[in-house]
Design a protein around this motif. Sequence first.
Motif, PDB file in Angstrom:
ATOM      1  N   VAL A   1      51.343  45.582 -40.303  1.00  0.00           N
ATOM      2  CA  VAL A   1      50.222  44.718 -39.925  1.00  0.00           C
ATOM      3  C   VAL A   1      50.763  43.426 -39.328  1.00  0.00           C
ATOM      4  O   VAL A   1      51.593  42.744 -39.947  1.00  0.00           O
ATOM      5  N   LEU A   2      50.303  43.108 -38.120  1.00  0.00           N
ATOM      6  CA  LEU A   2      50.726  41.890 -37.431  1.00  0.00           C
ATOM      7  C   LEU A   2      49.491  41.119 -36.976  1.00  0.00           C
ATOM      8  O   LEU A   2      48.368  41.643 -37.012  1.00  0.00           O
ATOM      9  N   ALA A   3      49.709  39.883 -36.525  1.00  0.00           N
ATOM     10  CA  ALA A   3      48.572  39.065 -36.070  1.00  0.00           C
ATOM     11  C   ALA A   3      48.959  38.246 -34.850  1.00  0.00           C
ATOM     12  O   ALA A   3      50.128  37.898 -34.650  1.00  0.00           O
ATOM     13  N   GLY A   4      47.958  37.961 -34.026  1.00  0.00           N
ATOM     14  CA  GLY A   4      48.141  37.093 -32.871  1.00  0.00           C
ATOM     15  C   GLY A   4      48.352  37.843 -31.569  1.00  0.00           C
ATOM     16  O   GLY A   4      48.802  38.989 -31.550  1.00  0.00           O
ATOM     17  N   HIS A   5      48.013  37.173 -30.475  1.00  0.00           N
ATOM     18  CA  HIS A   5      48.112  37.769 -29.142  1.00  0.00           C
ATOM     19  C   HIS A   5      49.554  38.107 -28.777  1.00  0.00           C
ATOM     20  O   HIS A   5      49.827  39.151 -28.179  1.00  0.00           O
ATOM     21  N   GLN A   6      50.483  37.243 -29.145  1.00  0.00           N
ATOM     22  CA  GLN A   6      51.880  37.482 -28.800  1.00  0.00           C
ATOM     23  C   GLN A   6      52.413  38.742 -29.471  1.00  0.00           C
ATOM     24  O   GLN A   6      53.271  39.439 -28.900  1.00  0.00           O
TER      25      GLN A   6
ATOM     26  N   GLY B   1      38.408  41.246 -20.848  1.00  0.00           N
ATOM     27  CA  GLY B   1      38.695  40.076 -20.044  1.00  0.00           C
ATOM     28  C   GLY B   1      40.162  39.795 -19.784  1.00  0.00           C
ATOM     29  O   GLY B   1      41.039  40.661 -19.862  1.00  0.00           O
ATOM     30  N   PHE B   2      40.435  38.519 -19.473  1.00  0.00           N
ATOM     31  CA  PHE B   2      41.747  38.035 -19.056  1.00  0.00           C
ATOM     32  C   PHE B   2      42.822  38.298 -20.109  1.00  0.00           C
ATOM     33  O   PHE B   2      44.019  38.399 -19.782  1.00  0.00           O
ATOM     34  N   ALA B   3      42.416  38.419 -21.372  1.00  0.00           N
ATOM     35  CA  ALA B   3      43.369  38.609 -22.472  1.00  0.00           C
ATOM     36  C   ALA B   3      44.231  39.850 -22.286  1.00  0.00           C
ATOM     37  O   ALA B   3      45.320  39.944 -22.862  1.00  0.00           O
ATOM     38  N   GLY B   4      43.764  40.805 -21.476  1.00  0.00           N
ATOM     39  CA  GLY B   4      44.527  42.029 -21.279  1.00  0.00           C
ATOM     40  C   GLY B   4      45.689  41.903 -20.310  1.00  0.00           C
ATOM     41  O   GLY B   4      46.523  42.811 -20.212  1.00  0.00           O
ATOM     42  N   LEU B   5      45.774  40.784 -19.579  1.00  0.00           N
ATOM     43  CA  LEU B   5      46.760  40.677 -18.505  1.00  0.00           C
ATOM     44  C   LEU B   5      48.203  40.705 -19.011  1.00  0.00           C
ATOM     45  O   LEU B   5      49.007  41.544 -18.576  1.00  0.00           O
ATOM     46  N   GLU B   6      48.556  39.805 -19.924  1.00  0.00           N
ATOM     47  CA  GLU B   6      49.956  39.716 -20.360  1.00  0.00           C
ATOM     48  C   GLU B   6      50.439  40.963 -21.100  1.00  0.00           C
ATOM     49  O   GLU B   6      51.561  41.430 -20.847  1.00  0.00           O
TER      50      GLU B   6
END
Length: 395
Positions: free
Chosen positions: A80-85, A105-110
């Motif tokens: 289990v992990l957390a955060g966008h990074q 949305g834009f969150a999928g880009l990186e």
Amino acid sequence: MINHTKNIAILGSTGSIGTQTLEVIRNNSNLFRAFLLTAHSNADLLIKQAIEFKPEYAIICDESKYQEVKAALTHLPVKVLAGHQAIVDTVTHPDISIVLTAMVGFAGLEPTIAAIKADKDIALANKETLVVAGELITGLAKQHNVKILPVDSEHSAIFQCLAGEEHNPVEKLILTASGGPFRGRSLDFLANVTREDALKHPNWVMGAKITIDSASLMNKGLEVIEARWLFDVEADQIDVVIHPQSIIHSMAQFRDGSIKAQMGLPDMKLPIQYALTYPNRIANDFKRFNFTDHPTLTFEKPDLDTFRNLSLAYTALKQGGNMPCIINAANEVVVAGFLSHSVSFLAMSTIIEECMQKINFIKQPTLTDYLNTDKETRIFAQNLIEKTPVKAVQF
């Protein structure tokens, strides 16, 4: 045929596309394994999915929900992990076969960029990735010999129509649109529509953001931009036609005038399955289309005067540079504003257009430029919302 289990990373597993992807995996557990599941903030559903599918990783973007998810899954061998990074880092795992990007949305880009750089094939349901940075993404995919397999029903339809036509130039792509819940309505009518009105899509069951985009025709505008990059065509080679029955999902026209169409009942599980099994097709028990149940299929031109978002998207595509990034960021902000009752339906287009006029235009943007443009546009659009009086609408 497929002779080994594919490990699937589902970015956005708790959304509409994500949950339907898990249905496909559930019905084909001999072919697929859910290796990575991610959610923005829906901890409850992520926990249920992880208990059922036992992925290698479960990631919750909202770090405040980490302990809740961690505690619920402590008895399972799920990391289990957390955060966008954490998503950006984990999509590169060597055991992942394909990354299905269904984040909103834009969150999928990186994460998509990270996956491509790790040589992962992409099943693309996050259209905003190509809208924002189509040239960058398609260039990276070619560099890393990565397939971008469209999951949007319209782009999957075109992808299927083009199979076997690699040496035949496309004259035109024709994207179909249902017209949404407000097809045929006037500006006077739209001035008073509510969030609840706009969320009543006639044919498709989707998340709130994409449903509002469908009602405003922005979804079709974003799909036009996406199609330009997916299929390497110019803006004037992409037409949109309103097809209320949503049976023909899109078409490809070739230089001899011949048109190929992909048809079927509205069901996102079919394009999802096709992306996961490409280039093969596997049996399923999805409901079959019967022509006699649908004796009439109709087509009409989109009303660009009433639904301005579609023409704004064409303008952004033709201008290029960071303009599609601007239109995408502005749209995400105004849709959130409409859903929270802080901006009216018609004001969304006005605010998007003002962002296109005021945000600094960059002809050849880098990834850093895209990130900065997105941030700047969101702040500007939010300020416009706060200055724009909401019409006296009974929500």
